[in-house]
Structures are given as structure tokens and as C-alpha cells.
Design a protein around this motif. Structure first.
Motif, mmCIF file in Angstrom:
data_model
loop_
_atom_site.group_PDB
_atom_site.id
_atom_site.type_symbol
_atom_site.label_atom_id
_atom_site.label_comp_id
_atom_site.label_asym_id
_atom_site.label_seq_id
_atom_site.Cartn_x
_atom_site.Cartn_y
_atom_site.Cartn_z
ATOM 1 N N TYR A 1 72.656 51.565 21.503
ATOM 2 C CA TYR A 1 72.077 51.530 22.598
ATOM 3 C C TYR A 1 73.141 50.876 24.074
ATOM 4 O O TYR A 1 73.134 51.483 24.769
ATOM 5 N N ASP B 1 75.755 52.806 24.733
ATOM 6 C CA ASP B 1 75.560 54.409 25.568
ATOM 7 C C ASP B 1 75.624 54.100 26.591
ATOM 8 O O ASP B 1 75.505 54.539 27.553
ATOM 9 N N LEU B 2 74.620 52.676 26.767
ATOM 10 C CA LEU B 2 74.084 52.545 28.733
ATOM 11 C C LEU B 2 75.895 51.849 29.229
ATOM 12 O O LEU B 2 75.850 52.416 30.332
ATOM 13 N N LEU C 1 59.682 54.395 37.434
ATOM 14 C CA LEU C 1 59.028 52.856 36.715
ATOM 15 C C LEU C 1 57.981 52.268 36.905
ATOM 16 O O LEU C 1 57.691 51.290 36.757
ATOM 17 N N THR D 1 70.166 51.380 38.461
ATOM 18 C CA THR D 1 70.031 50.388 36.629
ATOM 19 C C THR D 1 69.420 51.159 35.468
ATOM 20 O O THR D 1 68.766 52.228 36.177
ATOM 21 N N LEU D 2 69.835 50.509 34.877
ATOM 22 C CA LEU D 2 69.687 51.454 33.387
ATOM 23 C C LEU D 2 69.121 50.202 32.437
ATOM 24 O O LEU D 2 69.436 49.400 32.576
ATOM 25 N N GLY D 3 68.160 50.770 31.995
ATOM 26 C CA GLY D 3 67.497 49.570 31.176
ATOM 27 C C GLY D 3 65.952 49.294 31.829
ATOM 28 O O GLY D 3 65.710 49.536 32.540
ATOM 29 N N ASN E 1 62.544 45.654 40.422
ATOM 30 C CA ASN E 1 62.815 47.197 41.285
ATOM 31 C C ASN E 1 61.366 47.618 40.728
ATOM 32 O O ASN E 1 61.625 48.610 41.133
ATOM 33 N N LEU E 2 59.989 46.988 39.944
ATOM 34 C CA LEU E 2 58.556 47.868 39.875
ATOM 35 C C LEU E 2 58.472 48.414 41.799
ATOM 36 O O LEU E 2 58.315 46.311 42.184
ATOM 37 N N ASP F 1 66.587 57.287 32.005
ATOM 38 C CA ASP F 1 68.212 57.302 31.690
ATOM 39 C C ASP F 1 69.024 58.027 32.404
ATOM 40 O O ASP F 1 70.534 57.400 31.975
ATOM 41 N N LEU G 1 58.510 48.358 25.857
ATOM 42 C CA LEU G 1 58.925 49.442 26.302
ATOM 43 C C LEU G 1 60.571 49.873 26.181
ATOM 44 O O LEU G 1 61.145 50.700 25.833
ATOM 45 N N LYS H 1 77.657 55.477 30.315
ATOM 46 C CA LYS H 1 76.666 55.249 31.098
ATOM 47 C C LYS H 1 76.952 54.843 32.578
ATOM 48 O O LYS H 1 77.260 55.732 33.883
ATOM 49 N N LEU I 1 61.036 57.156 28.857
ATOM 50 C CA LEU I 1 62.152 56.118 29.886
ATOM 51 C C LEU I 1 63.908 56.374 29.404
ATOM 52 O O LEU I 1 64.542 56.104 29.917
ATOM 53 N N ILE J 1 56.819 57.006 24.817
ATOM 54 C CA ILE J 1 57.237 55.995 26.287
ATOM 55 C C ILE J 1 58.092 55.963 26.424
ATOM 56 O O ILE J 1 59.271 56.248 27.075
ATOM 57 N N LYS J 2 59.094 54.653 24.948
ATOM 58 C CA LYS J 2 60.377 54.147 25.395
ATOM 59 C C LYS J 2 61.302 55.576 25.321
ATOM 60 O O LYS J 2 61.944 55.775 25.833
ATOM 61 N N LEU K 1 69.708 58.727 29.008
ATOM 62 C CA LEU K 1 70.544 58.012 27.596
ATOM 63 C C LEU K 1 69.666 58.748 26.339
ATOM 64 O O LEU K 1 69.660 58.010 25.448
ATOM 65 N N PHE L 1 59.839 44.402 27.040
ATOM 66 C CA PHE L 1 60.209 43.657 25.767
ATOM 67 C C PHE L 1 58.915 45.221 24.593
ATOM 68 O O PHE L 1 59.958 45.354 24.011
ATOM 69 N N LEU M 1 53.075 54.947 21.858
ATOM 70 C CA LEU M 1 54.247 53.395 22.262
ATOM 71 C C LEU M 1 56.271 54.747 21.907
ATOM 72 O O LEU M 1 56.924 54.329 23.439
ATOM 73 N N MET N 1 66.490 47.750 24.018
ATOM 74 C CA MET N 1 66.893 47.698 23.001
ATOM 75 C C MET N 1 68.047 47.052 22.760
ATOM 76 O O MET N 1 68.820 46.975 23.773
ATOM 77 N N VAL O 1 56.685 51.808 33.570
ATOM 78 C CA VAL O 1 56.303 50.373 33.393
ATOM 79 C C VAL O 1 55.241 49.483 34.060
ATOM 80 O O VAL O 1 54.649 48.589 32.252
ATOM 81 N N GLU O 2 54.681 49.925 35.079
ATOM 82 C CA GLU O 2 54.218 48.727 35.354
ATOM 83 C C GLU O 2 52.765 49.482 34.462
ATOM 84 O O GLU O 2 52.269 48.562 34.464
ATOM 85 N N HIS P 1 63.468 47.895 30.824
ATOM 86 C CA HIS P 1 62.056 47.840 30.915
ATOM 87 C C HIS P 1 61.221 47.493 30.527
ATOM 88 O O HIS P 1 59.756 47.731 30.121
#
Lengths: 303, 303
Positions: free
Chosen positions: B237, B240-241, A195, B144-146, B86-87, A174, B152, B244, A170, A166-167, A176, B150, A163, B155, A198-199, B148
């Protein structure tokens, strides 16, 4: 019935239920293993009906492999070790089961692993597989640490490592975080990138995440900074957990589970120098537990 | 049909779907708001059927509040903004919907929020509510950033703060972290303690976790070290976002969502000095998006 003290004929059944399989062993009162059984998943948190079926099947197999009829189960004293049985609601649910045994004594998979690892004696265990947790039992005092499950805890475990990886991937996508070779590992293992990750992973099981753990450990060993940070954080937690268990001065400490071997080199010398191999399997631990509880209830009946 | 350029009669519908509600507004070609609608949840990741029903209901309400018959919807150009669009798989699924509009243009809730916040112009937004994400659009380039979700990512969000707080409380109960006032907060909010926390929260929704976020922010403000560490990590986080996003030199930056106000004091001065209030709502952003796409498709039809 089996409530007389030191009945030489008492048969004991030890059952160790887990997320992927359920093992059983049938043991004579003198400790001789008469038969063994192996069935499917038996984690009551992931399905109660299947758990009960797996326990029954493993028990029947153990009887059959001992050359005994299934009817013998109604005379056995069973120790049944299950994940999640430390949760009050689950203990009640399992206690209400109309089980096929003379007696059923429930305990955690962790307690049985500890009794098995130290041949029924005092000691501590840390299990680091898909999940993570610790257990210590010394002079009648015991404590369980961790084991809070995939979402809420299990730091240092295979699922947790997957986990966190994966985080991190991702975040890397980005821009980051530092670049990491884990990006390619995720594509290799799950066949997705960007993305699609994520799916693919949003509702994946803990076992699915744990598939990534060997790659995280390998990347960490190869010097990938992102992977190193994950493994070091997980190992730090396991190290803290071990030190807490050792405060109770257990005579032995064992580590079990698929991640325990590669993780040991990331632990402090204080801890890793104290780790010793387990002596017996958890299902034998469940037998030790059943014998102890049976003895206690028999003593109480006489008092 | 509505594929002629600058048809003065064109009606635009803006729809902003979210995890708890779905807002719609019906706008004339000159930009006048004729009617609005409000319906239930419309997050396609949490239920497609309910999402489609909520969109339709909000649209019908908007028509009714404009004093127009429902039949008018077959002539409107709709911009529909949804989480998860976006998925790739979700975009295809939503595109296949036999919608009741003349045209439907799909975009992310984030894009619509950005267009709304900057009155249809370039800019960046960071949304920190139950989840967290960032979006920037400058001179036709967007990122688009982040966002993802809950498990994954997300933050710094309310759900993330709640989850980290629950993990910290479970570690504290094991004696594996500093003591924290969050232990009592968890009992106050969820009515559980110790291992009951695991039973109560193992399958809780992101919204359930987000309920704890105000307490985490309050405890951090009051100097609780464990809470401070969580909030500082989350804010780091988001910082940082933001940095960016600012690399693309957006003329404006807004923060939206329930956690954005209390989180701002934890951001670096560089970032917090650039945050400006949003000018309009996301459903108006969806209208700007629909107008732009409608203009493009009309132009293409003429070319």
C-alpha cells in the motif's frame, strides 16, 4: 425449591439476548410453550444495566402472556444466552447479578442458537449477521470459532463487509484501487462523500457499517470487482470456519443471521450442500440448556 | 498590526500538533530560531480543549525560551499544523478559536511536515508512524492521500500492523491460519492470550496497537509467514501511495515516522531509491506556511 430430580412442576425460562432485542419463552416441564416476551437490547458488552433490565422485562412479559403472576419468576429455572458471556470477566459480572429466578444458567447466544437449531441435539451453527461466528457441539465436546467482535474479527459479517467497503471507497477516491460503484452506494446510504466519509464513519457502530452490506452483496452479484473481492474474502473465511466445524462431524449444520442467505451462494459446494434450516429458535435453545444444567445440578445434589 | 508587507519585525510561530506532543518554534523574519516550546497532546480529533491548551502552552514556552514576554504572542503570525484539520467540520471548529495570536493560519500536520522536509520547497512526504498518509506539493498543486485514521485506513502504519497481527493471532488460535510466532509476542507485550486478547484489545487505542508493530516487523524479518504477509501487504500500500505521489514529479520525497525506516526495505527499488532524508522539522514547515500565507494576505490587502 427446584433441586429435586424430575419435578413435574418445574417451569423453564429461555432468554436470548441480542444487540437489538431480547426474547424470552416460558416452557412447562413437558416442553409446552406457555408464554413469550420481547424486550429491547440485551448485549452486556454494550451496556450491562440495559441488558439486565431487558432480560427482566422479557421474562415478566413471558409470565404475563402465560397468565401467571410475576412472582412465578422466583420459581423458574432460567437459561440466559448472551453475547460476550464467553469472555471471562463478563461471565463473572453476570454471575454476580441478583437475578429474580430460582436458578440462572448462563451460556453464549451461540450455544443457545445451536441447541435451538438442532432441537437440543448435537450440531453446528454459523451466525452471519452484524457479526460472525461459529459453534459446534458433538458428544459433550464443543468449540466456538470467531466471534471476536467488529474491530478484531467478525470476517464475512455485515459490519465487516460495510467496513471493508468504506476502506475500499476511500482507496478508490485516492486513485489507489479500481473504480467501484460502491462510491455511489456510500453516498446514497450515508449522504456523504470524499473526506466527509471519514467524519461520518470514524466512530460509527457496527450496525451502522452493516447497513452497507446488502449494497456490497448486490454490487458483487452485479460484477463490481471491488465488491466481489470483499464478498469473496468474507465468504472464504466463513467457508474455512464451516470446514473446521465439520471436522468434528456434527450431524447437522445451520446458518443463521441476516447475511447467511445471500452469502451461501459464495460458499464452496462442499459446505453449502451441508447447510440445513434451523429447527427452533435460540430462546428454545436456552430452555434446553437450562433443563440440562438443572438436571445435572439435581443429580449432583443427590449423589 | 502585522498586515504590512515585509515588516522586518514580524515574528513567526510554527506549531506542529500531534497525538502525543505539540512542538512550537518562534522565528524572526530573517529565519533565525529565537525559541522553542514543547507541550502535551494536540490532536483535535482526540480532544479539542486539550489541543488548544497544548498549542497555547507550547507557544508560551517558545516565547519564554526566546526571553520574550507572553504578551508578544498577540503580535506573532502563527502557522498551526494539526491532524484532522483537512476534515471540513474540524477546520471550521479550529477557525472559530479565539486564539492569542495576531494571525493564525491552519494547515495539516502533513503539509507542514512536507514544507519542513523540503525546506519550504516543493516535494512529497509519506508519514508512517502510528498512522499513515502521503502528501505532495508541486508548483502550487497539492494532494493528500490516505490519512483516513485507524479504523478506516492507515494501511502500512504501526497501528494497522498491530491490528492485523491481533486479527491473525485470533485466527491462528481458532486454527484458521498458519501457526505464527506472533501468538507469543502478543502474550509478551499485552500479558494476555486466547479470549483475553479480545477483552484487552477490543477498545484499545491506535497507540496500543502500534506497540506491537516492531514485533511484527521483527517476525517478518525472521521469516514468520503470517507476519511477512501483513508487512508485505502494508508495504504494498505504501509503495502504491508513493508511486501515486511521484506521478506529480516532486523534486524530493521523504519518509517520516517511526515505522518508515524498517518499512523501506520492503518497498520496491523504484520507490526506495528516491527516498531522501527530511531537511527540517514540521514546526519549521508551519513557519514557512505562515510566512507564505501572511505574504499573500498582505499582498491582497495592498491590491
Amino acid at each position: 425449591m427446584s433441586s429435586t430430580v424430575m419435578n413435574d412442576d418445574t417451569l423453564y425460562l429461555g432468554v436470548d439476548g441480542g444487540g437489538t432485542k431480547c426474547r424470552a419463552c416460558l416452557v412447562s416441564s413437558s416442553g409446552e410453550v406457555l408464554g413469550t416476551g420481547l424486550a429491547g437490547p440485551a448485549n452486556p458488552l454494550h451496556g450491562l444495566t440495559r441488558t439486565l433490565a431487558s432480560i427482566t422485562e422479557a421474562a415478566e412479559q413471558a409470565a404475563a402472556s402465560a397468565g401467571l403472576p410475576q412472582l412465578v419468576l422466583k420459581d423458574v429455572v432460567a437459561g440466559v444466552a448472551l453475547a460476550g458471556i464467553n469472555l471471562p470477566g463478563m461471565f463473572v459480572t453476570m454471575s454476580e447479578w441478583q437475578h429474580p429466578f430460582a436458578e440462572m444458567h448462563l451460556t453464549t447466544d451461540l450455544h443457545a442458537a445451536c441447541l435451538g437449531a438442532h432441537r437440543g441435539g448435537d450440531g453446528a451453527v454459523i451466525v452471519v449477521g452484524t457479526g460472525s461466528c461459529g459453534f459446534v457441539s458433538v458428544k459433550g465436546q464443543s468449540a466456538t470459532l470467531g466471534g471476536h467482535g467488529f474491530l478484531l474479527g467478525d470476517m464475512g459479517s455485515g459490519a465487516w463487509m460495510g467496513l471493508e467497503a468504506i476502506k475500499a471507497v476511500l482507496k478508490a477516491e485516492d486513485g489507489l484501487s479500481l473504480p467501484t460503484t460502491l462510491v455511489d452506494q456510500v453516498t446514497d446510504i450515508y449522504g456523504v462523500n470524499g473526506l466527509q466519509i471519514v467524519e461520518r464513519m470514524s466512530k460509527a457502530s457496527s450496525s451502522e457499517f452493516a447497513r452497507l452490506a446488502p449494497s456490497v452483496l448486490a454490487a458483487a452479484a452485479a460484477g463490481d470487482d471491488v465488491a466481489r473481492a470483499i464478498v469473496a474474502q468474507g465468504a472464504g473465511y466463513i467457508d474455512d470456519l464451516a470446514k473446521k466445524l465439520l471436522l468434528m462431524a456434527p450431524p447437522r449444520l445451520s446458518m443463521l443471521g441476516g447475511i447467511s442467505a445471500p452469502l451461501q451462494k459464495w460458499l464452496s459446494d462442499d459446505v453449502s450442500s451441508k447447510v440445513q434450516p434451523p429447527l427452533e429458535q435460540p430462546e428454545m435453545g436456552a430452555v434446553y440448556f437450562a433443563r440440562e444444567r438443572h438436571g445435572l445440578s439435581a443429580t449432583k445434589a443427590l449423589a
